[in-house]
Design an enzyme around this catalytic site. Structure first.
Site, mmCIF file in Angstrom:
data_model
loop_
_atom_site.group_PDB
_atom_site.id
_atom_site.type_symbol
_atom_site.label_atom_id
_atom_site.label_comp_id
_atom_site.label_asym_id
_atom_site.label_seq_id
_atom_site.Cartn_x
_atom_site.Cartn_y
_atom_site.Cartn_z
ATOM 1 N N LYS A 125 -0.563 -1.207 -0.218
ATOM 2 C CA LYS A 125 -0.005 0.149 -0.073
ATOM 3 C C LYS A 125 0.251 0.381 1.409
ATOM 4 C CE LYS A 125 0.995 3.854 -2.543
ATOM 5 N NZ LYS A 125 1.462 3.992 -3.925
ATOM 6 N N ASP A 165 6.841 6.151 -2.712
ATOM 7 C CA ASP A 165 5.691 6.967 -3.147
ATOM 8 C C ASP A 165 6.002 8.365 -2.619
ATOM 9 O OD1 ASP A 165 2.742 6.687 -4.289
ATOM 10 O OD2 ASP A 165 2.539 7.971 -2.552
#
Ligand code: NDP
Length: 445
Positions: A125, A165
């Site tokens: 991430k 995201d």
């Protein structure tokens, strides 16, 4: 934590990663679920310890120039957490709240989520504390280009494949991918997912997380002999995940009566007007007040309350972490909510989860319920690798199959370890054992 070995592992994680509360919370939830596994399989102990330490953490400066010619500095992150099953895979978040602890919690969760899909993707991430809100197009583009000017050296089709995201949608992915292509002189489509349809994107990727969450809930409802038909649904957020969750709920016969953004929530008893919501949020980048103003009678805005006070049968938190707390969970229980499923990552606090469990509300954790986004990213990578492009219908069917598979894997695993209907335990254990078996096969690396 019941198991003393797991407790000491957790204490070590807290000591080694001070101040990273969200990361501690995510690790704790997984370790809590692993108690029956640790008892049955002592060989996994060293794997658990290694899993909690990212393989690589990259932090970098992102300098850019704003429209008034002032130099601005943000911090960029990419945490390459685990590559046992495939290249690191996970999105980029641009939001002022981003710091290392947030990126690590998201990267840690991503390992298990990606394993649960059954597809060959590891966990990672990234993101930045950059706030795109209020920035001009030019500022967003210059920030993305500067961010990629450092990130490009760490990513690649076989190494690390980012996606979007919070704060990173189609526009940002375009700028990021464009800069990667320019720096490397390679049209390496598989290095990024969430791309536009004209340049290597996949059908259904934009819709996948929201659609997938609703497919997952459909299975949860079926498992207890129910369906979406005629159900009242509340969805928090009004971004990518929320909008597509609303769309699919309406297709399946439910009615979404409330949604939100960080300025407040709107209640619309007739059902959220999806066309208007998308116009306001996606085209005009407006606020919930703009929706209410245009929608007219029937819809109203609540700017200082909790969306979870709105009575519903199904609650889908699709905004951000820790948005559904103990008080909110009690309100949902009080109003007779049947199912809560996480479209967002870790939106439910541990105390809220305890309330829902105690009341027998069926609970779908994000690792399972929102895995449709990353699963469709893996389908995008497959299409890029074979220079192919699938139809919307075919891709949506694949997504549906994957979500049903995840649902069944959660329930079967929960059953196997003596915790029937516990989707949290099922998701954590099934995801963990899949990664752990690969790590054991590789030896100590
Ligand atoms: P977006 O940026 O598209 O949308 C986020 C939405 O949540 C916006 O409406 C935003 O409102 C709202 N929001 C953010 N913070 C808050 C807050 N503190 N209080 C109330 N509302 C808030 O992001 P996504 O839809 O992509 O992501 C939402 C969640 O889903 C995140 O947890 C993400 O990690 C998770 N997720 C996303 C996936 C994807 O494919 N996009 C995949 C899997 C999980 P505002 O605009 O006012 O800030």
């Amino acid at each position: 934590m019941v198991d003393p070995t797991l407790q000491s592992l957790f204490d070590e994680v807290v000591a080694r990663n001070p101040g990273e509360d969200e990361f501690h919370q995510a690790v704790r939830e997984v370790l809590d679920s692993l108690t029956p596994v640790a008892g049955k399989h002592p060989e996994y102990a060293s794997v658990i310890q290694r899993l909690c330490e990212p393989e690589r953490q990259i932090i970098f400066r992102v300098p850019w120039v704003d429209d008034s010619n002032t130099v601005r500095i943000n911090r960029g992150f990419r945490v390459e957490f685990n590559s046992a099953l495939g290249p690191y895979k996970g999105g980029l978040r641009f939001h002022p709240s981003v710091y290392l602890g947030i990126v690590k919690f998201l990267g840690f969760e991503q390992i298990f989520k990606n394993a649960l899909t059954g597809l060959p993707i590891g966990g990672g991430k990234g993101g930045s504390d950059f706030d795109p809100k209020g920035c001009s197009e030019g500022e967003v583009m210059r920030f993305c280009q500067s961010y990629m000017t450092e990130l490009y050296r760490h990513i690649g089709e076989y190494t690390d494949v980012p996606a979007g995201d919070i704060g990173v949608g189609g526009r940002e992915v375009g700028y990021l991918f464009g800069q990667y292509k320019r720096i490397t002189n390679r049209y390496e489509s598989g290095v990024f997912t969430g791309k536009g349809m004209a340049w290597g994107g996949s059908q259904v990727r934009t819709e996948a997380t929201g659609f997938g969450t609703v497919f997952f809930v459909e299975e949860m409802l079926k498992a207890s002999g129910q369906s979406f038909d005629g159900r009242r649904v509340v969805v928090s957020g009004a971004g990518n995940v929320a909008v597509h969750a609303i769309e699919k709920v309406h297709q399946l016969g439910g009615t979404v009566v409330a949604c939100s953004d960080s300025s407040g929530y709107v209640v619309d008893e007739e059902g959220i007007d999806l066309g208007l919501l998308r116009q306001v949020k996606e085209v005009e980048r407006g606020r919930m007040a703009d929706y209410v103003e245009r929608r007219g009678q029937g819809a109203h805005l609540v700017s200082d309350g909790s969306i979870w006070d709105v009575p519903c049968d199904v609650a889908l938190p699709c905004a951000t972490q820790n948005e559904l707390d103990e008080r909110a969970a009690s309100a949902l229980v009080h109003n007779g909510c049947l199912v809560v499923a996480e479209g967002a990552n870790m939106p439910t606090t541990p105390a809220a989860l305890a309330v829902l469990r105690e009341a027998g509300v069926r609970f779908g954790p994000g690792k399972a319920a929102n895995a449709g986004g990353v699963a469709t990213s893996a389908l995008e990578m497959q299409q890029n690798a074979s220079r192919d492009s699938w139809s919307f219908e075919y891709t949506e069917n694949r997504l549906g199959e994957i979500m049903r598979g995840i649902h069944d894997r959660c329930l079967e695993t929960a059953d196997e370890y003596g915790m029937p209907d516990d989707y949290v335990a099922g998701a954590n254990i099934a995801g963990f054992t899949h990664v752990a078996d690969a790590m054991l096969a590789f030896g100590v690396i």
